[in-house]
Design an enzyme around this catalytic site. Structure first.
Site, PDB file in Angstrom:
ATOM      1  N   SER A 164      -8.015  -4.732   5.238  1.00  0.00           N
ATOM      2  CA  SER A 164      -8.631  -4.425   3.937  1.00  0.00           C
ATOM      3  C   SER A 164      -8.999  -5.673   3.129  1.00  0.00           C
ATOM      4  CB  SER A 164      -7.725  -3.496   3.112  1.00  0.00           C
ATOM      5  OG  SER A 164      -7.470  -2.302   3.813  1.00  0.00           O
ATOM      6  N   ASP A 194       0.823  -1.210   0.000  1.00  0.00           N
ATOM      7  CA  ASP A 194       0.000   0.000   0.000  1.00  0.00           C
ATOM      8  C   ASP A 194       0.863   1.269   0.000  1.00  0.00           C
ATOM      9  OD1 ASP A 194      -2.328   1.453  -0.015  1.00  0.00           O
ATOM     10  OD2 ASP A 194      -2.664   1.302   2.147  1.00  0.00           O
ATOM     11  N   THR A 217     -10.943  -6.670  -4.492  1.00  0.00           N
ATOM     12  CA  THR A 217     -12.298  -6.648  -5.057  1.00  0.00           C
ATOM     13  C   THR A 217     -12.919  -5.258  -4.891  1.00  0.00           C
ATOM     14  OG1 THR A 217     -13.034  -7.637  -2.952  1.00  0.00           O
ATOM     15  CG2 THR A 217     -12.880  -9.118  -4.843  1.00  0.00           C
ATOM     16  N   GLY A 222      -0.227   5.543  -4.276  1.00  0.00           N
ATOM     17  CA  GLY A 222      -0.884   6.822  -4.578  1.00  0.00           C
ATOM     18  C   GLY A 222      -0.198   7.965  -3.842  1.00  0.00           C
ATOM     19  N   ARG A 223       0.066   7.759  -2.534  1.00  0.00           N
ATOM     20  CA  ARG A 223       0.703   8.816  -1.745  1.00  0.00           C
ATOM     21  C   ARG A 223       2.142   9.058  -2.206  1.00  0.00           C
ATOM     22  NH1 ARG A 223      -1.163   6.137   3.633  1.00  0.00           N
ATOM     23  NH2 ARG A 223      -1.839   4.596   2.085  1.00  0.00           N
ATOM     24  N   TRP A 224       2.809   8.001  -2.621  1.00  0.00           N
ATOM     25  CA  TRP A 224       4.189   8.150  -3.126  1.00  0.00           C
ATOM     26  C   TRP A 224       4.188   9.073  -4.351  1.00  0.00           C
ATOM     27  CZ3 TRP A 224       6.896   7.268  -7.616  1.00  0.00           C
ATOM     28  CH2 TRP A 224       8.292   7.140  -7.516  1.00  0.00           C
ATOM     29  N   HIS A 284       2.073   3.506  -9.185  1.00  0.00           N
ATOM     30  CA  HIS A 284       1.842   2.071  -9.388  1.00  0.00           C
ATOM     31  C   HIS A 284       3.014   1.445 -10.145  1.00  0.00           C
ATOM     32  CE1 HIS A 284      -2.018   2.302  -7.559  1.00  0.00           C
ATOM     33  NE2 HIS A 284      -2.531   3.104  -8.473  1.00  0.00           N
ATOM     34  N   ARG A 310       2.175  -4.806   6.209  1.00  0.00           N
ATOM     35  CA  ARG A 310       1.458  -3.772   5.450  1.00  0.00           C
ATOM     36  C   ARG A 310       2.271  -2.483   5.482  1.00  0.00           C
ATOM     37  NH1 ARG A 310      -4.806  -2.313   4.638  1.00  0.00           N
ATOM     38  NH2 ARG A 310      -4.485  -0.557   3.239  1.00  0.00           N
ATOM     39  N   ASN A 334     -11.073  -2.410  -5.177  1.00  0.00           N
ATOM     40  CA  ASN A 334     -10.311  -1.398  -5.938  1.00  0.00           C
ATOM     41  C   ASN A 334     -10.992  -0.988  -7.244  1.00  0.00           C
ATOM     42  OD1 ASN A 334      -7.074  -2.647  -4.815  1.00  0.00           O
ATOM     43  ND2 ASN A 334      -8.209  -0.879  -4.082  1.00  0.00           N
TER      44      ASN A 334
END
Ligand code: IPE
Ligand code: IPE
Ligand code: MG
Length: 248
Positions: free
Chosen positions: A204, A28, A74, A31-33, A45, A196, A76
């Site tokens: 999640s 995870d 499922t 996106g923040r990266w 990604h 995680r 996402n």
């Protein structure tokens, strides 16, 4: 390989006799990266896919037998069409590269999750890659795609119900071992360690059945920044926990 320096510059040694056989990772923070760098999500990604390649190699070097990674849940599908398409295109690229170099590799690749919802061409790539690598004797890399722990259990329960209706089993004959035969992870031992990244401390919908007694390790590192040293740090943590399984 088993020696490392942690974030506090301490030199530490992993116990080779007590390595986890199966490590699961919720990858995870892509996106923040990307957001931190003002880049599009897809760049995050892409960086995450590169990290997966590096960490798979580290796991191989450490003698890990099974690595299970959460790549697409499922849930996402709720993301924008653009992001989902970006992820699917990267998946195509990742699978294609893997197919091209599969001969050299000794890794068995196995997909968990309901692949029937993926595009036809991706499903074909998956069949090809699984076929190409099924006799490999090194590490098994299990990639979770359109995977949800609840969905996996529902699919298993439907199949069990069919087999009960067909007379293959009496309901009272269904124990844990029987049910496990219907899961995507059949014949894979439960993970001893689940990591995680990204600072979120939740599951999640990953491997709900399989993690009943798994040790959990959370790190603030975003997945694209996760390194071999971080993997060793998590294994070190695991090795220094007392696992009781409800006993004394
Ligand atoms: C994980 O990174 C990859 C997938 C869920 C496909 P995210 O995309 O969830 O990254 P964050 O949580 O937004 O930072
Ligand atoms: C979990 O991450 C799924 C994957 C890493 C593939 P999410 O980013 O989707 O999880 P939530 O939404 O933060 O719980
Ligand atoms: Mg996320």
């Amino acid at each position: 390989m088993f020696h490392f320096v942690n974030n506090n510059k301490q030199e530490l040694q992993l116990n080779e006799q007590n390595m986890p056989k199966h490590i699961a990772i919720i990858m995870d923070g892509n996106g923040r990266w990307a957001a931190k760098r003002a880049l599009p999500k897809k760049a995050g990604h892409r960086a995450g896919a590169k990290t997966l390649e590096n960490i798979s190699q580290s796991a191989i070097d450490l003698g890990i037998e099974h690595l299970t990674v959460y790549a697409f849940s499922t849930e996402n599908w709720k993301r924008s069409d653009e992001e989902v398409k970006g992820i699917m295109d990267l998946l195509r690229e990742y699978l294609k590269n893997y197919i091209d170099r599969a001969k050299k590799d000794n890794v068995r690749v196995h997909i968990i999750g309901d692949v029937t919802r993926l595009d036809e061409d991706i499903q074909q790539q998956i069949v090809e890659l699984e076929q190409l690598t099924k006799h490999k004797t090194g590490m098994s890399l299990h990639i979770a795609l359109n995977y949800g722990g609840r969905d996996e259990l529902l699919r298993a329960i439907r199949k069990v119900s069919e087999d009960v209706a067909n007379g293959k089993y009496q309901p009272e004959e269904i124990g844990e071992e029987q049910l496990e035969q219907y899961l995507d992870t059949k014949e894979i031992p439960d993970p001893e360690l689940l990591i995680r990244t990204s600072g979120e401390e939740r599951i999640s919908n990953f491997l709900l059945w399989q993690i009943a007694y798994t040790e959990l390790s959370f790190t603030e590192k975003l997945w694209p920044d996760f390194t071999e040293q971080d993997l060793k740090q998590a294994i070190y943590q695991y090795q220094n926990r007392e696992r009781r399984f409800g006993g004394r």
